[in-house]
Design a protein around this motif. Structure first.
Motif, PDB file in Angstrom:
ATOM      1  N   ALA A 275     -18.139 -65.005  29.382  1.00  0.00           N
ATOM      2  CA  ALA A 275     -17.959 -64.479  28.026  1.00  0.00           C
ATOM      3  C   ALA A 275     -18.883 -65.189  27.037  1.00  0.00           C
ATOM      4  O   ALA A 275     -19.478 -64.555  26.156  1.00  0.00           O
ATOM      5  CB  ALA A 275     -16.501 -64.624  27.585  1.00  0.00           C
ATOM      6  N   LEU A 276     -19.032 -66.495  27.190  1.00  0.00           N
ATOM      7  CA  LEU A 276     -19.911 -67.249  26.290  1.00  0.00           C
ATOM      8  C   LEU A 276     -21.383 -66.903  26.526  1.00  0.00           C
ATOM      9  O   LEU A 276     -22.169 -66.824  25.580  1.00  0.00           O
ATOM     10  CB  LEU A 276     -19.675 -68.752  26.439  1.00  0.00           C
ATOM     11  CG  LEU A 276     -18.313 -69.248  25.960  1.00  0.00           C
ATOM     12  CD1 LEU A 276     -18.137 -70.733  26.274  1.00  0.00           C
ATOM     13  CD2 LEU A 276     -18.104 -68.989  24.477  1.00  0.00           C
ATOM     14  N   ASP A 277     -21.759 -66.675  27.776  1.00  0.00           N
ATOM     15  CA  ASP A 277     -23.139 -66.254  28.075  1.00  0.00           C
ATOM     16  C   ASP A 277     -23.426 -64.887  27.454  1.00  0.00           C
ATOM     17  O   ASP A 277     -24.506 -64.664  26.905  1.00  0.00           O
ATOM     18  CB  ASP A 277     -23.382 -66.215  29.586  1.00  0.00           C
ATOM     19  CG  ASP A 277     -23.469 -67.608  30.195  1.00  0.00           C
ATOM     20  OD1 ASP A 277     -23.677 -68.585  29.443  1.00  0.00           O
ATOM     21  OD2 ASP A 277     -23.332 -67.715  31.438  1.00  0.00           O
ATOM     22  N   ALA A 278     -22.462 -63.966  27.536  1.00  0.00           N
ATOM     23  CA  ALA A 278     -22.624 -62.638  26.935  1.00  0.00           C
ATOM     24  C   ALA A 278     -22.736 -62.759  25.417  1.00  0.00           C
ATOM     25  O   ALA A 278     -23.537 -62.062  24.784  1.00  0.00           O
ATOM     26  CB  ALA A 278     -21.449 -61.733  27.319  1.00  0.00           C
ATOM     27  N   LEU A 279     -21.961 -63.670  24.824  1.00  0.00           N
ATOM     28  CA  LEU A 279     -22.026 -63.905  23.382  1.00  0.00           C
ATOM     29  C   LEU A 279     -23.405 -64.423  22.991  1.00  0.00           C
ATOM     30  O   LEU A 279     -24.013 -63.944  22.025  1.00  0.00           O
ATOM     31  CB  LEU A 279     -20.940 -64.895  22.952  1.00  0.00           C
ATOM     32  CG  LEU A 279     -20.995 -65.384  21.500  1.00  0.00           C
ATOM     33  CD1 LEU A 279     -20.869 -64.235  20.512  1.00  0.00           C
ATOM     34  CD2 LEU A 279     -19.906 -66.419  21.264  1.00  0.00           C
TER      35      LEU A 279
ATOM     36  N   ALA B 231     -14.506 -63.576  24.222  1.00  0.00           N
ATOM     37  CA  ALA B 231     -14.449 -65.007  24.530  1.00  0.00           C
ATOM     38  C   ALA B 231     -13.065 -65.570  24.203  1.00  0.00           C
ATOM     39  O   ALA B 231     -12.515 -66.372  24.962  1.00  0.00           O
ATOM     40  CB  ALA B 231     -15.533 -65.759  23.760  1.00  0.00           C
ATOM     41  N   VAL B 232     -12.489 -65.130  23.094  1.00  0.00           N
ATOM     42  CA  VAL B 232     -11.138 -65.577  22.725  1.00  0.00           C
ATOM     43  C   VAL B 232     -10.123 -65.088  23.759  1.00  0.00           C
ATOM     44  O   VAL B 232      -9.239 -65.835  24.170  1.00  0.00           O
ATOM     45  CB  VAL B 232     -10.767 -65.088  21.303  1.00  0.00           C
ATOM     46  CG1 VAL B 232      -9.294 -65.314  21.009  1.00  0.00           C
ATOM     47  CG2 VAL B 232     -11.641 -65.781  20.262  1.00  0.00           C
ATOM     48  N   ARG B 233     -10.280 -63.838  24.186  1.00  0.00           N
ATOM     49  CA  ARG B 233      -9.366 -63.302  25.211  1.00  0.00           C
ATOM     50  C   ARG B 233      -9.482 -64.054  26.529  1.00  0.00           C
ATOM     51  O   ARG B 233      -8.523 -64.116  27.299  1.00  0.00           O
ATOM     52  CB  ARG B 233      -9.632 -61.814  25.423  1.00  0.00           C
ATOM     53  CG  ARG B 233      -9.117 -60.977  24.279  1.00  0.00           C
ATOM     54  CD  ARG B 233      -9.279 -59.496  24.548  1.00  0.00           C
ATOM     55  NE  ARG B 233      -8.699 -58.738  23.449  1.00  0.00           N
ATOM     56  CZ  ARG B 233      -9.240 -57.668  22.925  1.00  0.00           C
ATOM     57  NH1 ARG B 233     -10.382 -57.167  23.405  1.00  0.00           N
ATOM     58  NH2 ARG B 233      -8.656 -57.038  21.919  1.00  0.00           N
ATOM     59  N   ALA B 234     -10.673 -64.624  26.791  1.00  0.00           N
ATOM     60  CA  ALA B 234     -10.867 -65.421  28.007  1.00  0.00           C
ATOM     61  C   ALA B 234     -10.388 -66.858  27.804  1.00  0.00           C
ATOM     62  O   ALA B 234     -10.503 -67.679  28.698  1.00  0.00           O
ATOM     63  CB  ALA B 234     -12.346 -65.414  28.405  1.00  0.00           C
ATOM     64  N   TYR B 235      -9.838 -67.141  26.616  1.00  0.00           N
ATOM     65  CA  TYR B 235      -9.329 -68.456  26.237  1.00  0.00           C
ATOM     66  C   TYR B 235     -10.425 -69.487  26.005  1.00  0.00           C
ATOM     67  O   TYR B 235     -10.233 -70.680  26.234  1.00  0.00           O
ATOM     68  CB  TYR B 235      -8.296 -68.979  27.251  1.00  0.00           C
ATOM     69  CG  TYR B 235      -7.030 -68.179  27.248  1.00  0.00           C
ATOM     70  CD1 TYR B 235      -6.074 -68.383  26.263  1.00  0.00           C
ATOM     71  CD2 TYR B 235      -6.795 -67.192  28.201  1.00  0.00           C
ATOM     72  CE1 TYR B 235      -4.918 -67.625  26.237  1.00  0.00           C
ATOM     73  CE2 TYR B 235      -5.646 -66.425  28.176  1.00  0.00           C
ATOM     74  CZ  TYR B 235      -4.717 -66.650  27.196  1.00  0.00           C
ATOM     75  OH  TYR B 235      -3.572 -65.904  27.151  1.00  0.00           O
ATOM     76  N   ALA B 236     -11.572 -69.047  25.496  1.00  0.00           N
ATOM     77  CA  ALA B 236     -12.589 -69.993  25.036  1.00  0.00           C
ATOM     78  C   ALA B 236     -12.079 -70.611  23.740  1.00  0.00           C
ATOM     79  O   ALA B 236     -11.399 -69.952  22.957  1.00  0.00           O
ATOM     80  CB  ALA B 236     -13.913 -69.289  24.790  1.00  0.00           C
ATOM     81  N   THR B 237     -12.394 -71.859  23.518  1.00  0.00           N
ATOM     82  CA  THR B 237     -11.944 -72.526  22.297  1.00  0.00           C
ATOM     83  C   THR B 237     -12.914 -72.221  21.150  1.00  0.00           C
ATOM     84  O   THR B 237     -14.046 -71.785  21.370  1.00  0.00           O
ATOM     85  CB  THR B 237     -11.882 -74.049  22.498  1.00  0.00           C
ATOM     86  OG1 THR B 237     -13.210 -74.539  22.720  1.00  0.00           O
ATOM     87  CG2 THR B 237     -10.982 -74.416  23.675  1.00  0.00           C
TER      88      THR B 237
ATOM     89  N   GLY C 229     -14.363 -74.395  19.371  1.00  0.00           N
ATOM     90  CA  GLY C 229     -15.491 -75.310  19.555  1.00  0.00           C
ATOM     91  C   GLY C 229     -16.499 -74.772  20.553  1.00  0.00           C
ATOM     92  O   GLY C 229     -17.713 -74.884  20.339  1.00  0.00           O
ATOM     93  N   GLU C 230     -16.032 -74.190  21.646  1.00  0.00           N
ATOM     94  CA  GLU C 230     -16.945 -73.631  22.651  1.00  0.00           C
ATOM     95  C   GLU C 230     -17.707 -72.431  22.096  1.00  0.00           C
ATOM     96  O   GLU C 230     -18.906 -72.278  22.338  1.00  0.00           O
ATOM     97  CB  GLU C 230     -16.160 -73.240  23.907  1.00  0.00           C
ATOM     98  CG  GLU C 230     -15.629 -74.430  24.675  1.00  0.00           C
ATOM     99  CD  GLU C 230     -14.600 -74.059  25.736  1.00  0.00           C
ATOM    100  OE1 GLU C 230     -14.520 -74.783  26.746  1.00  0.00           O
ATOM    101  OE2 GLU C 230     -13.874 -73.062  25.566  1.00  0.00           O
ATOM    102  N   ILE C 231     -17.012 -71.591  21.343  1.00  0.00           N
ATOM    103  CA  ILE C 231     -17.659 -70.419  20.737  1.00  0.00           C
ATOM    104  C   ILE C 231     -18.684 -70.878  19.706  1.00  0.00           C
ATOM    105  O   ILE C 231     -19.812 -70.383  19.670  1.00  0.00           O
ATOM    106  CB  ILE C 231     -16.604 -69.482  20.115  1.00  0.00           C
ATOM    107  CG1 ILE C 231     -15.736 -68.869  21.222  1.00  0.00           C
ATOM    108  CG2 ILE C 231     -17.260 -68.408  19.267  1.00  0.00           C
ATOM    109  CD1 ILE C 231     -14.498 -68.155  20.725  1.00  0.00           C
ATOM    110  N   SER C 232     -18.317 -71.835  18.893  1.00  0.00           N
ATOM    111  CA  SER C 232     -19.234 -72.362  17.872  1.00  0.00           C
ATOM    112  C   SER C 232     -20.462 -72.989  18.513  1.00  0.00           C
ATOM    113  O   SER C 232     -21.590 -72.783  18.046  1.00  0.00           O
ATOM    114  CB  SER C 232     -18.525 -73.402  17.003  1.00  0.00           C
ATOM    115  OG  SER C 232     -17.443 -72.818  16.322  1.00  0.00           O
TER     116      SER C 232
END
Length: 153
Positions: A94-98, A126-132, A134-137
């Motif tokens: 999810a983070l790679d796609a973001l 990413a949130v639905r995948a439970y990324a934090t 901080g990880e998204i930022s």
């Protein structure tokens, strides 16, 4: 007011109004100087600010919420548990796609569809995948970088 505007435009022109003045921090310098002069005038009571330096009502200070060290420890434990139970591969995907979406130039899609550059759906994924947060930022910082204020010396 008009004279002040003309003065500022002339000064900015001396610094190069084509963006050089921004790169050199001229607008930030002017804002900082104006803030300093305003604060100085308020403290000297040359400028009356009702409720701040004149006509102040004495009242009890509000109760300030204190969050103890125990709360930080509880949050750290919750975060560790979350990372243990979530699909870390799903989060990474999810983070790679973001990051891929954030790196694209925005444009109108076919039939007014959402541009792949719209990062919001990818943030939601990413949130639905439970990324934090901080990880998204951090993922967005990797693409966009971090703003650093320029100062004039």
């Amino acid at each position: 007011m008009e004279k002040g505007c003309v003065r500022l435009l002339r000064q900015a022109g001396c610094h190069g109004w084509n963006g050089e003045s921004h790169e050199r921090g001229y607008p930030q310098k002017e804002i900082a100087e104006a803030s300093y002069q305003y604060q100085r005038a308020a403290e000297a009571k040359e400028k009356v600010i009702v409720g701040v330096n004149e006509f102040v009502v004495e009242e009890e200070a509000p109760h300030i919420l204190y969050i103890g060290e125990g709360v930080a420890l509880q949050q750290s434990a919750k975060l560790k548990a979350l990372r243990a139970r979530r699909s870390n591969d799903g989060v990474r995907h999810a983070l790679d796609a973001l990051k891929k979406a954030a790196a694209q130039d925005p444009k109108l899609g076919a039939n007014a569809a959402i541009s792949p550059a719209n990062t919001m759906p990818y943030i939601v994924d990413a949130v639905r995948a439970y990324a934090t947060v901080g990880e998204i930022s951090e993922a967005l910082r990797e693409v966009y970088g971090t703003y650093t204020e320029v100062s004039i010396t």
